[in-house]
Design a protein around this motif. Structure first.
Motif, PDB file in Angstrom:
ATOM      1  N   SER A  17      41.496   8.213  63.844  1.00  0.00           N
ATOM      2  CA  SER A  17      41.713   9.963  62.989  1.00  0.00           C
ATOM      3  C   SER A  17      40.556   8.984  62.105  1.00  0.00           C
ATOM      4  O   SER A  17      39.881   8.845  61.116  1.00  0.00           O
ATOM      5  CB  SER A  17      42.931   9.959  62.441  1.00  0.00           C
ATOM      6  OG  SER A  17      43.467   7.971  62.461  1.00  0.00           O
ATOM      7  N   ALA A  18      40.536   7.652  61.429  1.00  0.00           N
ATOM      8  CA  ALA A  18      39.469   7.552  60.879  1.00  0.00           C
ATOM      9  C   ALA A  18      38.163   7.670  61.054  1.00  0.00           C
ATOM     10  O   ALA A  18      37.462   7.916  60.418  1.00  0.00           O
ATOM     11  CB  ALA A  18      39.354   6.277  60.632  1.00  0.00           C
ATOM     12  N   SER A  19      37.458   8.725  62.994  1.00  0.00           N
ATOM     13  CA  SER A  19      36.686   8.106  63.152  1.00  0.00           C
ATOM     14  C   SER A  19      35.994  10.036  62.888  1.00  0.00           C
ATOM     15  O   SER A  19      35.052  10.361  62.678  1.00  0.00           O
ATOM     16  CB  SER A  19      36.279   8.333  64.077  1.00  0.00           C
ATOM     17  OG  SER A  19      36.593   7.227  64.837  1.00  0.00           O
ATOM     18  N   LEU A  20      37.197  10.392  62.234  1.00  0.00           N
ATOM     19  CA  LEU A  20      37.112  12.556  62.821  1.00  0.00           C
ATOM     20  C   LEU A  20      36.209  12.597  61.841  1.00  0.00           C
ATOM     21  O   LEU A  20      35.576  14.085  61.702  1.00  0.00           O
ATOM     22  CB  LEU A  20      38.343  12.808  62.128  1.00  0.00           C
ATOM     23  CG  LEU A  20      37.995  14.291  61.760  1.00  0.00           C
ATOM     24  CD1 LEU A  20      38.045  14.948  63.468  1.00  0.00           C
ATOM     25  CD2 LEU A  20      39.612  14.888  61.693  1.00  0.00           C
ATOM     26  N   GLU A  21      36.309  12.180  60.352  1.00  0.00           N
ATOM     27  CA  GLU A  21      35.136  12.652  59.341  1.00  0.00           C
ATOM     28  C   GLU A  21      33.655  11.913  59.564  1.00  0.00           C
ATOM     29  O   GLU A  21      32.671  13.306  59.741  1.00  0.00           O
ATOM     30  CB  GLU A  21      34.852  11.716  57.814  1.00  0.00           C
ATOM     31  CG  GLU A  21      34.775  12.193  56.725  1.00  0.00           C
ATOM     32  CD  GLU A  21      34.715  11.477  55.527  1.00  0.00           C
ATOM     33  OE1 GLU A  21      33.881  11.202  54.576  1.00  0.00           O
ATOM     34  OE2 GLU A  21      35.937  11.024  55.288  1.00  0.00           O
ATOM     35  N   HIS A  22      33.639  11.345  60.146  1.00  0.00           N
ATOM     36  CA  HIS A  22      32.519  10.459  60.135  1.00  0.00           C
ATOM     37  C   HIS A  22      31.680  11.090  61.685  1.00  0.00           C
ATOM     38  O   HIS A  22      30.245  11.390  61.907  1.00  0.00           O
ATOM     39  CB  HIS A  22      31.616   8.749  60.369  1.00  0.00           C
ATOM     40  CG  HIS A  22      32.017   8.468  58.710  1.00  0.00           C
ATOM     41  ND1 HIS A  22      31.183   8.899  57.648  1.00  0.00           N
ATOM     42  CD2 HIS A  22      33.045   7.765  58.314  1.00  0.00           C
ATOM     43  CE1 HIS A  22      31.969   8.226  56.746  1.00  0.00           C
ATOM     44  NE2 HIS A  22      32.784   8.063  56.927  1.00  0.00           N
ATOM     45  N   PRO A  24      32.971  13.721  64.107  1.00  0.00           N
ATOM     46  CA  PRO A  24      34.145  14.957  64.749  1.00  0.00           C
ATOM     47  C   PRO A  24      33.632  15.584  65.955  1.00  0.00           C
ATOM     48  O   PRO A  24      34.668  15.406  66.763  1.00  0.00           O
ATOM     49  CB  PRO A  24      33.480  16.189  63.916  1.00  0.00           C
ATOM     50  CG  PRO A  24      32.042  16.005  63.276  1.00  0.00           C
ATOM     51  CD  PRO A  24      32.104  14.073  63.587  1.00  0.00           C
ATOM     52  N   ARG A  27      36.630  13.971  68.166  1.00  0.00           N
ATOM     53  CA  ARG A  27      38.056  14.629  68.631  1.00  0.00           C
ATOM     54  C   ARG A  27      37.418  16.095  69.247  1.00  0.00           C
ATOM     55  O   ARG A  27      38.762  15.762  70.474  1.00  0.00           O
ATOM     56  CB  ARG A  27      38.411  15.030  67.429  1.00  0.00           C
ATOM     57  CG  ARG A  27      40.119  15.762  67.467  1.00  0.00           C
ATOM     58  CD  ARG A  27      40.569  15.671  67.768  1.00  0.00           C
ATOM     59  NE  ARG A  27      41.312  14.348  67.051  1.00  0.00           N
ATOM     60  CZ  ARG A  27      41.829  14.382  65.977  1.00  0.00           C
ATOM     61  NH1 ARG A  27      42.280  15.056  64.818  1.00  0.00           N
ATOM     62  NH2 ARG A  27      41.843  12.253  65.265  1.00  0.00           N
ATOM     63  N   SER A  49      39.457   3.936  63.362  1.00  0.00           N
ATOM     64  CA  SER A  49      38.082   4.192  64.056  1.00  0.00           C
ATOM     65  C   SER A  49      37.173   3.581  65.329  1.00  0.00           C
ATOM     66  O   SER A  49      38.068   3.385  66.455  1.00  0.00           O
ATOM     67  CB  SER A  49      36.586   3.536  62.652  1.00  0.00           C
ATOM     68  OG  SER A  49      37.090   2.282  63.619  1.00  0.00           O
TER      69      SER A  49
END
Length: 76
Positions: A17-22, A24, A27, A49
């Motif tokens: 979930s921590a990778s979603l912002e950087h 996307p 996912r 991440s």
């Protein structure tokens, strides 16, 4: 994605979930793979991440493999 539809063995597809912002695309790729492979399961590692903490990863792996070992014994 057609070649992934031919993969019939159980597969565990994970993303953090921590990778979603950087990242996307991670996912989106995990979702696409999970939908393409008939025996795939998707899990999101909350707070993780791309550099996953083994303490977050181990329980998912144990659950995944334990379920498939039990299924194999039931069939065999």
């Amino acid at each position: 994605m057609d070649r992934f539809r031919a993969i019939s063995v159980p597969a565990l597809v994970m993303d953090g979930s921590a990778s979603l912002e950087h990242m996307p695309f991670m996912r989106a790729t995990a979702d696409a793979l999970t939908h393409a492979m008939p025996a795939a399961r998707h899990e999101v590692l909350e707070g993780q991440s791309h550099e996953v903490d083994t303490e977050a990863l181990a329980p998912l792996l144990l659950d995944f493999f334990a379920g498939h070992i039990a299924s194999a014994h039931a069939v065999g």
